[in-house]
Scaffold this active site. Structure first.
Site, PDB file in Angstrom:
ATOM      1  N   ASP A  49     -11.401   2.701   3.931  1.00 23.24           N
ATOM      2  CA  ASP A  49     -11.823   1.299   3.840  1.00 23.24           C
ATOM      3  C   ASP A  49     -13.344   1.183   3.726  1.00 23.24           C
ATOM      4  O   ASP A  49     -13.863   0.118   3.385  1.00 23.24           O
ATOM      5  CB  ASP A  49     -11.424   0.547   5.128  1.00 23.24           C
ATOM      6  CG  ASP A  49     -10.147  -0.256   4.979  1.00 23.24           C
ATOM      7  OD1 ASP A  49      -9.891  -0.765   3.882  1.00 23.24           O
ATOM      8  OD2 ASP A  49      -9.420  -0.373   5.987  1.00 23.24           O
ATOM      9  N   GLN A 109      -4.910  -1.718   9.448  1.00 22.67           N
ATOM     10  CA  GLN A 109      -4.821  -3.053   8.852  1.00 22.67           C
ATOM     11  C   GLN A 109      -5.441  -4.080   9.808  1.00 22.67           C
ATOM     12  O   GLN A 109      -5.115  -4.129  10.993  1.00 22.67           O
ATOM     13  CB  GLN A 109      -3.350  -3.397   8.568  1.00 22.67           C
ATOM     14  CG  GLN A 109      -3.137  -4.693   7.812  1.00 22.67           C
ATOM     15  CD  GLN A 109      -3.692  -4.678   6.386  1.00 22.67           C
ATOM     16  OE1 GLN A 109      -3.706  -3.655   5.710  1.00 22.67           O
ATOM     17  NE2 GLN A 109      -4.157  -5.822   5.924  1.00 22.67           N
ATOM     18  N   LYS A 142       0.844  -1.207   0.000  1.00 23.70           N
ATOM     19  CA  LYS A 142       0.000   0.000   0.000  1.00 23.70           C
ATOM     20  C   LYS A 142       0.874   1.250   0.000  1.00 23.70           C
ATOM     21  O   LYS A 142       0.618   2.212  -0.726  1.00 23.70           O
ATOM     22  CB  LYS A 142      -0.940  -0.020   1.218  1.00 23.70           C
ATOM     23  CG  LYS A 142      -2.056  -1.047   1.068  1.00 23.70           C
ATOM     24  CD  LYS A 142      -2.828  -1.298   2.355  1.00 23.70           C
ATOM     25  CE  LYS A 142      -3.821  -2.443   2.127  1.00 23.70           C
ATOM     26  NZ  LYS A 142      -4.458  -2.947   3.340  1.00 23.70           N
TER      27      LYS A 142
HETATM   28  N1  GUN Z   1      -7.222  -6.986   6.021  1.00 22.89           N
HETATM   29  C1  GUN Z   1      -7.589  -7.737   4.950  1.00 22.89           C
HETATM   30  N2  GUN Z   1      -8.242  -6.989   4.045  1.00 22.89           N
HETATM   31  C2  GUN Z   1      -8.288  -5.744   4.551  1.00 22.89           C
HETATM   32  C3  GUN Z   1      -8.846  -4.507   4.066  1.00 22.89           C
HETATM   33  O1  GUN Z   1      -9.436  -4.405   2.985  1.00 22.89           O
HETATM   34  N3  GUN Z   1      -8.666  -3.440   4.876  1.00 22.89           N
HETATM   35  C4  GUN Z   1      -8.043  -3.520   6.076  1.00 22.89           C
HETATM   36  N4  GUN Z   1      -7.947  -2.416   6.817  1.00 22.89           N
HETATM   37  N5  GUN Z   1      -7.536  -4.643   6.549  1.00 22.89           N
HETATM   38  C5  GUN Z   1      -7.659  -5.735   5.787  1.00 22.89           C
END
Ligand code: GUN
Length: 283
Positions: A120, A97, A53
């Site tokens: 998100d 995350q 990311k």
């Molecule tokens: N862990 C797995 N997929 C995601 C996601 O799309 N966002 C976040 N914040 N954590 C994750």
């Protein structure tokens, strides 16, 4: 043989557009979109996702911060750091995350993110907006799936869409997004009876159940569009999806590989959301 839906190709195309829009925003307003990613603990898969990311932000000219906190971080300490980010004008998007260590409530943490920075789209106010059919941000993975379907001109209206998996992150919002485009949607999950009968009805099958090679050829209608959201690591270290790709590819109409299908799209939508958050912050 199925069309192979190429998430890397579509991501590269969309990220080029995002990059142009980031440059334009900087030139016009002096504002650089900024994303903060919080990583708590030392889950190796999460560390890889967070690094990707960070790199993706760089590539489109966005500012990004990775905040790493040890696994024994208290919930209060995390909430304090989150409050700083909510008030930080350089930061337009915040992503915590998941999963978080067991002693920290994900619900509480998500509720503490400023909804305007919730790239998100996990905050209840953003989830509510999606439910009602209007939205600021769409959740990254299901929106990435929709982008793939659109790029490949796959019709959704009136189609039988079956979503396998009912998580808050993928399955539930995926069903809403397909419904929003007039698909006829069935949600299946681990307790569904006669699962294969239902998946075989699907014109569009989206699988997010988190079990390697769970969908076998006999569960797929010939010509169906098969979207595999799963990322599973096998004992030999190889990545595989929730769909038995080798067996399903010969009968599907179109199919996403793992890796290189849905995966890159998740980060692409995250970038899109961070750009949107920055643009909206100026209004
Ligand atoms: N862990 C797995 N997929 C995601 C996601 O799309 N966002 C976040 N914040 N954590 C994750």
């Amino acid at each position: 043989m199925a069309i192979r839906i190429d998430g890397k190709l579509v991501s590269a195309y969309l990220r080029e557009q995002i990059k142009k829009n980031v440059t334009a925003l900087k030139e016009k307003t002096g504002v650089t979109p900024g994303l903060a990613v919080m990583l708590v603990g030392d889950d190796p898969a999460s560390a890889v996702y967070v690094r990707n990311k960070h790199r993706a932000c760089d590539e489109v000219g966005m500012y990004s911060e990775v905040i790493t906190m040890p696994a024994d971080t208290t919930e209060d300490a995390l909430l304090v750091r989150l409050a700083d980010l909510n008030n930080d004008p350089k930061i337009h998007g915040i992503l915590v995350q998941l999963p978080l260590p067991k002693h920290i409530s994900e619900e509480k943490v998500i509720a503490a993110i400023d909804p305007r920075k919730d790239v998100d789209a996990f905050h209840e106010s953003n989830v509510g907006k999606i439910m009602l059919g209007s939205y600021d941000f769409l959740p990254c993975t299901p929106a990435g799936v929709m982008e793939l379907l659109h790029y490949y001109d796959i019709p959704i209206q009136g189609k039988d869409c079956v979503v396998v998996g009912r998580s808050n992150i993928v399955g539930k919002p995926q069903a809403l997004l397909l419904l929003g485009e007039n698909g006829t949607v069935t949600i299946c999950h681990s307790r569904t009876k006669d699962l294969a009968t239902k998946t075989r009805e699907a014109d569009i099958l989206v699988v997010a159940i988190g079990r390697p090679n769970f969908i076998t050829a006999d569960m797929v209608k010939p010509g169906a569009v098969v979207i595999d959201v799963g990322i599973n690591r096998l004992p030999d270290g190889k990545l595989c999806g929730d769909v038995d790709f080798e067996a399903v590819e010969p009968i599907a109409g179109a199919i996403t590989p793992v890796p290189g299908g849905v995966g890159p799209m998740t980060i692409t939508v995250l970038l899109k959301n961070a750009l949107k958050a920055a643009q909206k912050s100026l209004k």
